[in-house]
Design a protein around this motif. Structure first.
Motif, short mmCIF file in Angstrom:
data_model
loop_
_atom_site.label_atom_id
_atom_site.label_comp_id
_atom_site.label_asym_id
_atom_site.label_seq_id
_atom_site.Cartn_x
_atom_site.Cartn_y
_atom_site.Cartn_z
N UNK A 34 -9.60 -0.11 -8.97
CA UNK A 34 -8.83 -0.74 -7.90
C UNK A 34 -8.19 -2.04 -8.38
N UNK A 35 -8.93 -2.85 -9.10
CA UNK A 35 -8.40 -4.12 -9.62
C UNK A 35 -7.24 -3.85 -10.57
N UNK A 36 -7.39 -2.84 -11.44
CA UNK A 36 -6.32 -2.50 -12.38
C UNK A 36 -5.09 -2.02 -11.61
N UNK A 37 -5.30 -1.23 -10.58
CA UNK A 37 -4.19 -0.73 -9.76
C UNK A 37 -3.49 -1.87 -9.03
N UNK A 38 -4.27 -2.84 -8.54
CA UNK A 38 -3.68 -4.00 -7.87
C UNK A 38 -2.81 -4.81 -8.83
N UNK A 39 -3.26 -4.94 -10.06
CA UNK A 39 -2.47 -5.66 -11.07
C UNK A 39 -1.17 -4.92 -11.33
N UNK A 40 -1.25 -3.59 -11.49
CA UNK A 40 -0.03 -2.80 -11.72
C UNK A 40 0.91 -2.92 -10.52
N UNK A 41 0.35 -2.92 -9.32
CA UNK A 41 1.17 -3.04 -8.11
C UNK A 41 1.87 -4.41 -8.06
N UNK A 42 1.14 -5.48 -8.37
CA UNK A 42 1.75 -6.82 -8.40
C UNK A 42 2.86 -6.89 -9.44
#
Length: 104
Positions: A34-42
């Motif tokens: 989830x944290x990695x996905x949030x970084x990609x989303x940002x």
């Protein structure tokens, strides 16, 4: 019989402890994903904003270039003595042509 019951409860508790440990491991993995996905989303959102700003700047530049082109064309027309034709084109585009109003 009490010993058997006690052994059964101990096995049950150990299994629950193992299940809890496995669940925590899965949760940690999911939180990491989830944290990695949030970084990609940002990052994607920042890129989207950058491209949007670039698009707006390009549109502004295009509008400015069109205006400059019109001014230069008019200046060129005036320098050639075609000023009256240029004036007529402007009036026609505004809906009037000298004394004759364009009727709709």
């Amino acid at each position: 019989q009490a010993q058997d019951r006690c052994d059964e409860l101990v096995r049950s508790l150990r299994q629950k402890d193992a299940d809890i440990a496995e669940s925590e491991k899965e949760r940690n993995e999911l939180e990491g994903r989830l944290a990695a996905q949030q970084i990609r989303l940002r990052d994607a959102d920042a890129e989207r904003r950058r491209l949007q700003e670039e698009l707006h700047a390009s549109r502004r530049n295009s509008t400015d270039a069109s205006r400059q082109l019109i001014r230069l064309r008019d200046q060129f027309s005036l320098s050639r003595g075609d000023g009256a034709d240029s004036e007529r084109r402007v009036r026609r585009s505004e809906g009037t042509d000298g004394d004759n109003a364009v009727r709709v």
